[in-house]
Write a protein that holds these residues in place. Structure first.
Motif, PDB file in Angstrom:
ATOM      1  N   THR A 134       5.739  -6.436   5.146  1.00  0.00           N
ATOM      2  CA  THR A 134       5.175  -5.259   4.703  1.00  0.00           C
ATOM      3  C   THR A 134       6.250  -4.947   3.903  1.00  0.00           C
ATOM      4  N   VAL A 135       5.738  -3.985   2.794  1.00  0.00           N
ATOM      5  CA  VAL A 135       6.775  -3.531   1.648  1.00  0.00           C
ATOM      6  C   VAL A 135       6.804  -2.044   2.171  1.00  0.00           C
ATOM      7  N   PRO A 136       7.961  -1.527   1.779  1.00  0.00           N
ATOM      8  CA  PRO A 136       8.218   0.098   1.995  1.00  0.00           C
ATOM      9  C   PRO A 136       7.182   0.704   1.008  1.00  0.00           C
ATOM     10  N   GLY A 137       6.342   1.742   1.589  1.00  0.00           N
ATOM     11  CA  GLY A 137       5.399   2.484   0.722  1.00  0.00           C
ATOM     12  C   GLY A 137       6.052   3.507  -0.089  1.00  0.00           C
ATOM     13  N   VAL A 159      -9.042   0.818  11.885  1.00  0.00           N
ATOM     14  CA  VAL A 159      -8.196   1.922  12.855  1.00  0.00           C
ATOM     15  C   VAL A 159      -7.085   1.115  13.461  1.00  0.00           C
ATOM     16  N   ALA A 160      -6.029   0.885  12.521  1.00  0.00           N
ATOM     17  CA  ALA A 160      -4.998   0.254  13.077  1.00  0.00           C
ATOM     18  C   ALA A 160      -4.331   0.511  14.291  1.00  0.00           C
ATOM     19  N   LEU A 161      -4.172   1.783  14.435  1.00  0.00           N
ATOM     20  CA  LEU A 161      -3.437   2.375  15.324  1.00  0.00           C
ATOM     21  C   LEU A 161      -3.864   1.873  16.595  1.00  0.00           C
ATOM     22  N   HIS A 162      -5.486   1.662  16.498  1.00  0.00           N
ATOM     23  CA  HIS A 162      -5.952   1.097  17.968  1.00  0.00           C
ATOM     24  C   HIS A 162      -6.528  -0.192  17.891  1.00  0.00           C
ATOM     25  N   PHE A 197      -9.378  -0.477   4.510  1.00  0.00           N
ATOM     26  CA  PHE A 197      -9.413   1.165   4.588  1.00  0.00           C
ATOM     27  C   PHE A 197      -9.233   1.448   5.798  1.00  0.00           C
ATOM     28  N   ASN A 198      -7.962   1.962   6.162  1.00  0.00           N
ATOM     29  CA  ASN A 198      -7.372   2.120   7.421  1.00  0.00           C
ATOM     30  C   ASN A 198      -7.643   3.668   7.723  1.00  0.00           C
ATOM     31  N   LYS A 199      -7.352   4.146   9.042  1.00  0.00           N
ATOM     32  CA  LYS A 199      -7.502   5.486   9.563  1.00  0.00           C
ATOM     33  C   LYS A 199      -8.893   5.889   9.505  1.00  0.00           C
ATOM     34  N   MET A 200      -9.586   5.122   9.871  1.00  0.00           N
ATOM     35  CA  MET A 200     -11.199   5.647   9.845  1.00  0.00           C
ATOM     36  C   MET A 200     -11.288   6.688  10.916  1.00  0.00           C
ATOM     37  N   ASP A 201     -10.560   6.668  11.786  1.00  0.00           N
ATOM     38  CA  ASP A 201     -10.655   7.612  12.819  1.00  0.00           C
ATOM     39  C   ASP A 201     -10.426   9.134  12.482  1.00  0.00           C
ATOM     40  N   LEU A 202      -9.791   9.292  11.375  1.00  0.00           N
ATOM     41  CA  LEU A 202      -9.392  10.878  11.020  1.00  0.00           C
ATOM     42  C   LEU A 202     -10.391  11.499  10.080  1.00  0.00           C
ATOM     43  N   GLY A 257       0.982  -1.228  -0.094  1.00  0.00           N
ATOM     44  CA  GLY A 257      -0.155  -0.065   0.163  1.00  0.00           C
ATOM     45  C   GLY A 257       0.826   1.258  -0.090  1.00  0.00           C
ATOM     46  N   PRO A 258       0.096   2.451  -0.432  1.00  0.00           N
ATOM     47  CA  PRO A 258       0.934   3.778  -0.199  1.00  0.00           C
ATOM     48  C   PRO A 258       1.814   4.050   0.879  1.00  0.00           C
ATOM     49  N   ALA A 259       2.745   4.973   0.897  1.00  0.00           N
ATOM     50  CA  ALA A 259       3.537   5.272   2.141  1.00  0.00           C
ATOM     51  C   ALA A 259       2.546   5.880   3.544  1.00  0.00           C
ATOM     52  N   LEU A 260       2.902   5.329   4.414  1.00  0.00           N
ATOM     53  CA  LEU A 260       2.185   5.843   5.591  1.00  0.00           C
ATOM     54  C   LEU A 260       1.002   5.425   5.798  1.00  0.00           C
ATOM     55  N   SER A 261       0.317   4.263   5.254  1.00  0.00           N
ATOM     56  CA  SER A 261      -1.047   4.022   5.229  1.00  0.00           C
ATOM     57  C   SER A 261      -1.288   3.046   6.445  1.00  0.00           C
ATOM     58  N   GLY A 262      -0.183   2.512   7.019  1.00  0.00           N
ATOM     59  CA  GLY A 262      -0.364   1.719   8.118  1.00  0.00           C
ATOM     60  C   GLY A 262       0.074   0.248   8.159  1.00  0.00           C
ATOM     61  N   LYS A 263       0.922  -0.062   7.447  1.00  0.00           N
ATOM     62  CA  LYS A 263       1.155  -1.457   7.065  1.00  0.00           C
ATOM     63  C   LYS A 263       1.900  -2.042   8.244  1.00  0.00           C
ATOM     64  N   THR A 264       2.957  -1.256   8.598  1.00  0.00           N
ATOM     65  CA  THR A 264       3.917  -1.697   9.774  1.00  0.00           C
ATOM     66  C   THR A 264       2.727  -1.781  11.210  1.00  0.00           C
ATOM     67  N   THR A 265       2.026  -0.813  11.066  1.00  0.00           N
ATOM     68  CA  THR A 265       1.215  -0.639  12.301  1.00  0.00           C
ATOM     69  C   THR A 265       0.514  -1.993  12.503  1.00  0.00           C
ATOM     70  N   ASN A 266      -0.137  -2.546  11.455  1.00  0.00           N
ATOM     71  CA  ASN A 266      -1.051  -3.866  11.392  1.00  0.00           C
ATOM     72  C   ASN A 266       0.008  -4.897  11.789  1.00  0.00           C
ATOM     73  N   ASP A 321      13.131   6.770  10.800  1.00  0.00           N
ATOM     74  CA  ASP A 321      12.027   7.727  11.161  1.00  0.00           C
ATOM     75  C   ASP A 321      10.794   7.088  11.166  1.00  0.00           C
ATOM     76  N   ASP A 322      10.849   5.744  11.505  1.00  0.00           N
ATOM     77  CA  ASP A 322       9.466   5.123  11.231  1.00  0.00           C
ATOM     78  C   ASP A 322       9.080   4.931  10.044  1.00  0.00           C
ATOM     79  N   ARG A 323      10.121   5.077   8.878  1.00  0.00           N
ATOM     80  CA  ARG A 323       9.621   4.703   7.524  1.00  0.00           C
ATOM     81  C   ARG A 323      10.356   3.134   7.195  1.00  0.00           C
ATOM     82  N   THR A 324       9.489   2.297   6.694  1.00  0.00           N
ATOM     83  CA  THR A 324      10.012   1.099   6.444  1.00  0.00           C
ATOM     84  C   THR A 324      10.886   1.391   5.072  1.00  0.00           C
ATOM     85  N   LEU A 325      12.207   0.930   5.222  1.00  0.00           N
ATOM     86  CA  LEU A 325      13.128   1.179   3.852  1.00  0.00           C
ATOM     87  C   LEU A 325      13.164  -0.231   3.270  1.00  0.00           C
TER      88      LEU A 325
HETATM   89  N1  LIG Z   1      -4.986   8.324  13.303  1.00  0.00           N
HETATM   90  C1  LIG Z   1      -4.177   6.894  12.832  1.00  0.00           C
HETATM   91  N2  LIG Z   1      -3.109   6.775  12.673  1.00  0.00           N
HETATM   92  C2  LIG Z   1      -2.724   5.857  12.083  1.00  0.00           C
HETATM   93  C3  LIG Z   1      -3.467   4.631  12.035  1.00  0.00           C
HETATM   94  N3  LIG Z   1      -2.598   3.778  11.414  1.00  0.00           N
HETATM   95  C4  LIG Z   1      -1.368   4.057  11.405  1.00  0.00           C
HETATM   96  N4  LIG Z   1      -1.302   5.410  11.817  1.00  0.00           N
HETATM   97  C5  LIG Z   1      -0.272   6.246  12.083  1.00  0.00           C
HETATM   98  O1  LIG Z   1       0.274   6.491  10.443  1.00  0.00           O
HETATM   99  C6  LIG Z   1       1.857   6.560  10.526  1.00  0.00           C
HETATM  100  C7  LIG Z   1       2.305   5.450   9.585  1.00  0.00           C
HETATM  101  O2  LIG Z   1       2.032   4.173   9.932  1.00  0.00           O
HETATM  102  P1  LIG Z   1       2.770   3.216   9.490  1.00  0.00           P
HETATM  103  O3  LIG Z   1       2.565   1.864   9.965  1.00  0.00           O
HETATM  104  O4  LIG Z   1       4.409   3.534  10.084  1.00  0.00           O
HETATM  105  O5  LIG Z   1       2.751   3.138   7.673  1.00  0.00           O
HETATM  106  P2  LIG Z   1       3.377   2.047   6.623  1.00  0.00           P
HETATM  107  O6  LIG Z   1       2.370   1.913   5.785  1.00  0.00           O
HETATM  108  O7  LIG Z   1       4.117   0.965   7.227  1.00  0.00           O
HETATM  109  O8  LIG Z   1       4.437   3.307   6.112  1.00  0.00           O
HETATM  110  P3  LIG Z   1       5.932   2.932   5.002  1.00  0.00           P
HETATM  111  O9  LIG Z   1       6.864   1.912   5.948  1.00  0.00           O
HETATM  112  O10 LIG Z   1       6.555   4.368   4.743  1.00  0.00           O
HETATM  113  O11 LIG Z   1       5.326   2.385   3.868  1.00  0.00           O
HETATM  114  C8  LIG Z   1       2.161   6.277  11.998  1.00  0.00           C
HETATM  115  O12 LIG Z   1       2.304   7.518  12.533  1.00  0.00           O
HETATM  116  C9  LIG Z   1       1.206   5.575  12.418  1.00  0.00           C
HETATM  117  O13 LIG Z   1       1.026   5.706  13.923  1.00  0.00           O
HETATM  118  C10 LIG Z   1      -4.878   4.875  12.251  1.00  0.00           C
HETATM  119  O14 LIG Z   1      -5.590   3.922  12.114  1.00  0.00           O
HETATM  120  N5  LIG Z   1      -5.370   6.030  12.575  1.00  0.00           N
END
Ligand SMILES: Nc1nc2c(ncn2[C@@H]2O[C@H](COP(=O)(O)OP(=O)(O)OP(=O)(O)O)[C@@H](O)[C@H]2O)c(=O)[nH]1
Ligand SMILES: [Mg+2]
Length: 237
Positions: A77-80, A168-171, A139-144, A18-27, A50-54
């Motif tokens: 996970t892939v790097p996005g 909402v992978a973060l939670h 579809f992640n980040k539904m809290d935003l 998935g795209p960068a910062l979508s929450g793959k590592t968080t899953n 800096d928390d980015r997957t390389l």
């Molecule tokens: N608000 C919110 N933030 C989230 C959620 N899931 C992940 N994040 C945040 O989004 C940011 C990126 O999450 P990562 O899991 O590192 O994203 P990634 O897809 O692995 O990113 P790359 O490794 O760069 O591809 C982090 O700051 C997470 O805490 C969510 O469900 N809600």
């Protein structure tokens, strides 16, 4: 899928794309955090800045089937970030199923669409047929603010052929549910392709149970299917 008959081992690979910062590592972090202590393996984060997957993250889960096969499920996970395309292709090699993690905010639609297109190109470059290899969309980040609503996800699910889940992978919301659908689809595909039910004596129920009984599913949609073990069972007392 790799089967090693001599060692009685089956290895399955699922990839979070998935795209960068979508929450793959968080899953993967959330799945790891829910691993029960007795079966917890290491979450490998190979090159992170800096928390980015390389390069990639890897979380393996193992269990022994009743028929005596050691089953290994490797979650990657892939790097996005756009610049890591070559790495994404390598990580995607011989995937048995793909979880496409999308940011559900409307402003992220262009990145998501570009990543979706590049997933299909990367699959074809790896001789993985997107019609054959299961893809599950989260579809992640539904809290935003600006995120798609549950109704919009249901509409999207009607239009496409892939299963769609909100999260909402973060939670930890929707994370195990996504993995469950992903592994269910992976087993069904391996059954259709190789008949692993008969070949290895590994039913869908045993396969999913083997993974999910190692995870604390309380508070998720899977809690009834996989109730938390009693404290005495966890400690082995
Ligand atoms: N608000 C919110 N933030 C989230 C959620 N899931 C992940 N994040 C945040 O989004 C940011 C990126 O999450 P990562 O899991 O590192 O994203 P990634 O897809 O692995 O990113 P790359 O490794 O760069 O591809 C982090 O700051 C997470 O805490 C969510 O469900 N809600
Ligand atoms: Mg990452």
């Amino acid at each position: 899928m790799q089967i090693n008959h001599a060692r009685r081992e089956l290895t399955l690979k699922v990839v979070y794309y998935g795209p960068a910062l979508s929450g793959k590592t968080t899953n993967l972090r959330q799945i790891h955090a829910r691993s029960l202590p007795d079966s917890r393996t290491n979450l490998m984060q190979v090159e992170t800045k800096d928390d980015r997957t390389l390069f990639f993250d890897l979380l393996p889960v193992h269990f022994e089937s009743a028929s005596g096969f050691r089953v290994k499920v490797k979650m990657f996970t892939v790097p996005g970030q756009v610049i890591h395309r070559a790495t994404r292709r390598v990580v995607l090699q011989s995937a048995d199923a793909v979880a496409f993690i999308s940011d559900s905010r409307k402003e992220s639609i262009p990145e998501s669409n570009a990543s979706w297109k590049s997933l299909h190109e990367d699959m074809r470059a790896n001789r993985l047929d997107p019609e054959e290899i299961p893809i599950v969309i989260q579809f992640n980040k539904m809290d935003l603010p600006g995120a798609k609503t549950a109704e919009e996800l249901a509409e999207a699910a009607k239009r496409g052929q892939e299963p769609i889940l909100g999260a909402v992978a973060l939670h930890g919301q929707g994370v195990l549910e996504t993995l469950h659908v992903l592994l269910q689809q992976a087993h069904r595909q391996l059954e259709a392709r190789a008949g692993i039910n008969r070949l290895l004596g590994l039913s869908e129920e045993e396969f999913l149970g083997g993974v999910f009984k190692q995870l604390n599913c309380s508070g998720t949609g899977l809690a009834e299917l996989y109730p938390a073990p009693r404290a005495s069972e966890v400690s082995g007392a």
